[in-house]
Write a protein that holds these residues in place. Structure first.
Motif, PDB file in Angstrom:
ATOM      1  N   SER A   1      -8.565  16.022  19.657  1.00  0.00           N
ATOM      2  CA  SER A   1      -8.608  14.681  19.964  1.00  0.00           C
ATOM      3  C   SER A   1      -8.341  13.908  18.722  1.00  0.00           C
ATOM      4  O   SER A   1      -7.341  12.950  18.507  1.00  0.00           O
ATOM      5  CB  SER A   1      -9.735  13.892  20.488  1.00  0.00           C
ATOM      6  OG  SER A   1      -9.902  14.522  21.812  1.00  0.00           O
TER       7      SER A   1
ATOM      8  N   GLN B   1      -8.858  10.235  25.676  1.00  0.00           N
ATOM      9  CA  GLN B   1      -9.868  11.181  26.300  1.00  0.00           C
ATOM     10  C   GLN B   1     -11.034  10.219  26.960  1.00  0.00           C
ATOM     11  O   GLN B   1     -11.309  10.220  28.239  1.00  0.00           O
ATOM     12  CB  GLN B   1     -10.576  12.054  25.554  1.00  0.00           C
ATOM     13  CG  GLN B   1     -11.447  12.879  26.262  1.00  0.00           C
ATOM     14  CD  GLN B   1     -11.915  14.037  25.375  1.00  0.00           C
ATOM     15  OE1 GLN B   1     -11.795  14.070  24.386  1.00  0.00           O
ATOM     16  NE2 GLN B   1     -12.563  15.166  26.024  1.00  0.00           N
TER      17      GLN B   1
ATOM     18  N   GLY C   1     -15.631  15.016  22.819  1.00  0.00           N
ATOM     19  CA  GLY C   1     -15.943  14.808  24.537  1.00  0.00           C
ATOM     20  C   GLY C   1     -16.548  15.837  25.208  1.00  0.00           C
ATOM     21  O   GLY C   1     -17.533  15.766  25.787  1.00  0.00           O
TER      22      GLY C   1
HETATM   23 MG   LIG Z   1     -11.056  15.567  22.696  1.00  0.00          MG
END
Ligand SMILES: [Mg+2]
Ligand SMILES: Nc1ncnc2c1ncn2[C@@H]1O[C@H](COP(=O)(O)OP(=O)(O)OP(=O)(O)O)[C@@H](O)[C@H]1O
Lengths: 500, 448
Positions: free
Chosen positions: A52, A94, A404
């Motif tokens: 990310s 995300q 995440g």
């Molecule tokens: Mg991520």
């Protein structure tokens, strides 16, 4: 902008030597990435590997400490999301970035409203519904986004990215909240984009999807480049090995539990229109898988059992006692807990530290006469950091600064500590990497062995088939099918039941 | 090692405003550094010594100073010191130049002469001596001047603390409310209501002669009333889900109206001495309100950082839904927070009435704004979920020190307001940039 160098054969996107650190973490150390026109590049890596972060740099949401980027051969500095958008980079993050009070079409065109003074509402609304049509999303177009389900919000995010003129499309775990049908539609969209020569970076922890959609895979581990191969040249187990650094043979740990007497009984639970007369029993040591299409009422059912929404009818019984549930607090005290699907809005207080989030439902145990026992809080949390392999720089790191998948593990830890009798998991492995999934499944088995009653809501059919003792399929608020003999069921059987 | 430095950097991040306060204090110390003249009893004792050092034989001394309390302390200390050294004090003047002349006339009627005048700095510079023939040639002795900062004088520092105490006390409750992502605009009016209602109760139950039991009942009653109104705010916010801004705005109007009604718009001053002890008394030289403030900040800090309730407050402010789904009793917590805020405003009102020796419905005017400013300058985010009680204390002092410093350096009151507004903005700006440094980097990288 017109450089003299020949750019015709330059790759669509080159990122070179990208470095990025956060206080206490080297998120990326010197990562290279190349993306060609009309290519789907799958970006793989464990939770916290830096995926990310890398795409946020491409999107202008973070600035790299070092490194350079070229689009079609031209060096670019993407200093802000606006700069990235005008350079033709579209991103599906995300974590969602929708304004809850605005409708889906208002969100889609937010910041790029058509018309100079007054918004051309009808035009925008029409355009939005065309995009929804195109990706096959059924969304109440005027409803505020805050009222949409996670999957619907995901579709809005996808539509938002599609509404822009993009050359590079980045999707950070777009399928994590989607059911197989919706994933199929998403893939159809991706294929159309690929045919138009758009380059796509696709991030997912679902390896079977990668095999279906990607042309090439690239793997990151601990912020470093590990490997980069054509999809035809790799197998599932090599991908796992690159990501985790070891092989995992069986993705679903085996378990032998004797299923005992009935513990949780739901009798004609009702809350129109999402839950209609649901009756269900879960026994000691049993894991019930609950699946269905998005909007089938699975999450709403869980929220009723957890006292998060008021019931319109029906009864909840635990161990032969009828429960009166007016609030989540009541449910927790009665021994029921719910791991919510939406970690950002319902699962975590992002501005609090990881350990404070962990302690939140457990303060009764971690305090004496209203005083928080910090040492004990730390010790208990460490235990879960180790067993779940939560990656953080310290227990004081803000929950919002975790990756995440690690946030998801944090949500898990806080509820596992509750040691409740009934545990409802709503998409427990959403965004969790292969290794992490295995740890979570092992924990679930352990809970079942201790005699808990477990309900696992999931859209990931392999997971439902691999973990459940019994499977319930819901459709439009009702149970439309029960699979008692899980060994014989296939994804197709479940899908047939799910469409009602 | 690294642990220590991370602790230090955390302290700096959490209480960076403390350094701002330190810088301000140094600045004003520097700006107000000048020649100082000792006053009060210290000065009195000092002159007695000076006289003793240069004395050669018996002396007839006259002591002169103004009529203020401090000057009276000076004269009596000087008289005592001189007398114990065997010096004859023939006259003591506490008053105006005219009184010196009258005194000299009286002395010469008695045939008494004056060999030496002992005076403090102000009185020694009167011109009256040159116009009295008998005193024209008489030498004058004054305390020795020294160099120091007006700002750092203990009387000034204690004064600053004393003036800040009430704002700071109310700001504890306001910090809690703001951390929950709420706001309480009613505190100023609650100050007035508490002041008026307790003063009224005491006046009606005996007035100047009221017993201390009545005084205690009045004080507690005033606080309880505000506590109840705070709880009412809380009920509106939690049970009926009304926005705190509106609820407390309404309460601000209603409480103020009630205060004016109860007092018929007049100040209530017929109060007993015992009532004034609360706000006017001192313990070990430090005013009671300052002690009260210190105690409450210790409690407030511990409450927010160590207790379950504190955790709940931060969690609700950070993400109310996630908190609710974690089993946090959201409504009960919010109710408690608004009640505490009301109670502290009530306490502030009673202390103010005691300090100013009256209950007046005009008390507490704009207090809500000052208090919110202190909270915000102290680093608490209006978005909720973040902030520290001790930060608020520092914020309150930053504002107080700036006000005090500007008074000492004679900044015109209108300009003071402009400066204070700027400070509020600057405080929030610094705090935000500290938390989100990327804003700055982005700003500069785009220009450059
Ligand atoms: Mg991520
Ligand atoms: N704003 C931030 N502040 C501090 N650390 C951060 C921040 N954002 C990310 N990190 C850290 O950087 C590392 C990489 O995070 P990133 O979100 O890129 O991982 P990821 O590969 O996307 O993981 P996942 O699969 O769980 O989404 C993690 O260790 C994370 O804790």
């Amino acid at each position: 902008m017109n450089s003299a160098t020949p750019t015709a054969d330059a790759p669509l996107l080159e990122m070179q030597g990208i470095q990025k650190s956060f206080p206490g973490v080297h998120a990326l150390s010197g990562v290279d990435l190349v993306l060609q026109k009309g290519e789907v590049l799958a970006l793989l890596g464990e939770n916290g590997a830096g995926k990310s972060t890398l795409i946020k740099i491409l999107a202008g949401a973070h600035r790299a400490d070092r490194g350079m980027m070229r689009i079609s051969g031209d060096p670019v500095t993407l200093a802000s999301p606006a700069a990235a958008i005008s350079a033709g980079v579209g991103v599906i993050y995300q974590e969602f970035n929708l304004v809850p009070g605005l409708s889906s079409w208002e969100n889609i065109f937010l910041g790029r409203e058509e018309g100079s003074l007054f918004v051309r509402r009808t035009a925008e609304r029409k355009r939005a519904s065309e995009i929804f049509e195109q990706i096959g999303a059924r969304i109440p177009i005027d409803a505020p986004c805050g009222q949409l389900s996670i999957a619907q919000q995901q579709m809005v995010e996808i539509a938002k990215a599609l509404s822009q003129e993009v050359r590079i499309m980045v999707m950070d775990e777009p399928s994590a909240a989607l059911t197989p049908q919706e994933v199929d539609k998403l893939f159809a969209v991706i294929n159309r984009l690929r045919d138009r020569g758009i380059g796509i970076i696709y991030i997912s922890h679902r390896l079977d999807e990668i095999a279906r959609i990607a042309d090439r895979v690239m793997v990151l581990r601990d912020g470093k480049y590990v490997a980069d191969r054509l999809i035809s040249d790799v197998t599932r187990s090599t991908m796992i090995e690159w990501m985790v650094g070891r092989t995992i043979d069986d993705e679903f740990p085996k378990r032998s539990v004797s299923i005992g007497d009935t513990r949780l009984q739901l009798k004609k639970l009702r809350r129109e229109p999402s839950v209609r007369d649901v009756t269900l029993e879960i026994a000691r040591g049993e894991i019930i898988g609950v699946t269905g299409l998005v909007g089938a009422g699975r999450t709403e059912l869980a929220r009723l059992v957890f006292g998060a929404d008021p019931m319109e009818g029906g009864e909840v019984w635990l161990d032969g006692r009828r429960l009166k549930l007016h609030s989540p607090g009541d449910a927790i005290r009665a021994g029921i807990c719910l791991l919510t699907e939406d970690r950002k809005h319902q699962g975590l207080v992002l501005g609090l530290s990881a350990s404070a989030n962990f302690a939140l439902p457990n303060l009764a145990m971690l305090s004496t006469l209203g005083w928080v026992r910090h040492r004990q809080e730390r010790d208990r949390f460490r235990h879960y950091v180790d067993t779940l392999k939560i990656r953080l720089s310290s227990p004081d790191q803000l929950a919002g600064h975790l990756s995440g998948g690690n946030q998801q593990k944090l949500v898990l830890s806080k509820w596992l500590e509750q040691n409740s009798e009934v545990i409802i998991f709503d998409e427990p492995t959403r965004g969790v990497d292969v290794g992490g999934k295995y740890e979570i499944y092992t924990l679930m088995n352990e809970l079942a062995r201790q005699g808990k009653a477990i309900m696992m809501i999931s859209s990931e059919l392999p997971e439902v088939l691999g973990m459940s003792d019994r499977i319930i399929v819901m459709h439009e608020g009702r149970i439309t099918g029960t699979v008692d003999n899980v060994g014989d069921a296939t994804q197709e059987t479940l899908m047939d039941l799910a469409v009602g | 090692m690294s642990n220590e430095s991370s602790l230090r950097s955390r302290l700096f991040a959490d209480y960076g405003m403390f350094f701002v306060l330190a810088v301000l204090a140094s600045l004003f110390s520097f700006l107000t550094y000048k020649e100082q003249h000792p006053t009060g009893s210290d000065a009195g004792r000092q002159v007695a010594e000076i006289v003793e050092e240069s004395r050669e034989g018996p002396l007839h001394v006259m002591i002169v100073a103004r009529g203020t309390a401090e000057d009276r302390e000076f004269t009596s200390a000087a008289r005592e010191g001189l007398a114990s050294n065997g010096v004859t004090v023939v006259a003591v003047v506490n008053g105006e130049p005219r009184d010196v002349r009258l005194e000299v006339e009286r002395l010469s009627e008695d045939g008494q002469s004056v060999d030496l005048i002992v005076a403090n700095d102000v009185a020694s510079r009167w011109t009256v001596y040159d116009r009295i023939p008998e005193l024209k040639m008489t030498p004058r002795v004054t305390p020795r001047p020294y160099y120091g900062a007006d700002f750092l004088k203990s009387s000034n520092l204690i004064g600053v603390a004393n003036q800040t105490a009430i704002y700071a006390i109310i700001a504890i409750g306001m910090t809690m409310v703001i951390v929950t992502a709420g706001i309480d605009l009613s505190v100023g009016s609650l100050v007035a209501l508490a002041a008026v209602s307790s003063a009224l109760f005491i006046r009606e139950s005996g007035g100047v002669d009221a017993s201390s039991a009545v005084v205690i009942a009045g004080v507690i009653g005033g606080i309880l009333l505000c506590c109840l109104l705070g709880a009412f705010n809380g009920v509106m916010v939690t049970v009926f889900q009304l926005p705190p801004f509106i609820v407390t705005l309404a309460m601000m109007m209603m409480a103020s109206g009630l205060a004016f009604r109860l007092s018929s718009g007049r100040s209530i001053a017929e109060l007993p001495e015992s009532f004034f002890a609360l706000g006017g008394g001192r313990l070990m030289g430090v005013p009671n309100p300052v002690w009260l403030m210190v105690g409450l900040y210790v409690v407030g800090h511990i409450l927010m950082s160590r207790t379950v309730l504190g955790r709940y407050i931060y969690a609700i402010g950070g993400n109310e839904e996630a908190a609710r789904l974690s089993g946090v009793p959201v409504k009960r917590t919010l109710l408690a927070v608004y009640t505490v805020c009301g109670a502290l405003a009530g306490l502030g009102g009673v202390v103010l009435a005691s300090q100013l020796e009256a209950g007046d419905p005009k008390f507490g005017d704009k207090y809500e704004l000052h208090v919110i400013a202190a909270v915000v300058v102290g680093g608490t985010s209006l978005m909720g979920g973040q902030g520290k009680v001790l930060g608020t204390l520092i914020g309150a002092f930053i504002i107080a020190v700036i006000k005090n410093g500007m008074n000492l350096t004679n900044v015109d009151p209108f300009n003071q307001k402009i400066v204070l507004g700027g400070v509020l903005l600057l405080g929030v700006l610094i705090d935000t940039m500290k938390r989100r440094p990327e804003i700055l980097t982005r700003l500069f990288s785009q220009r450059g």
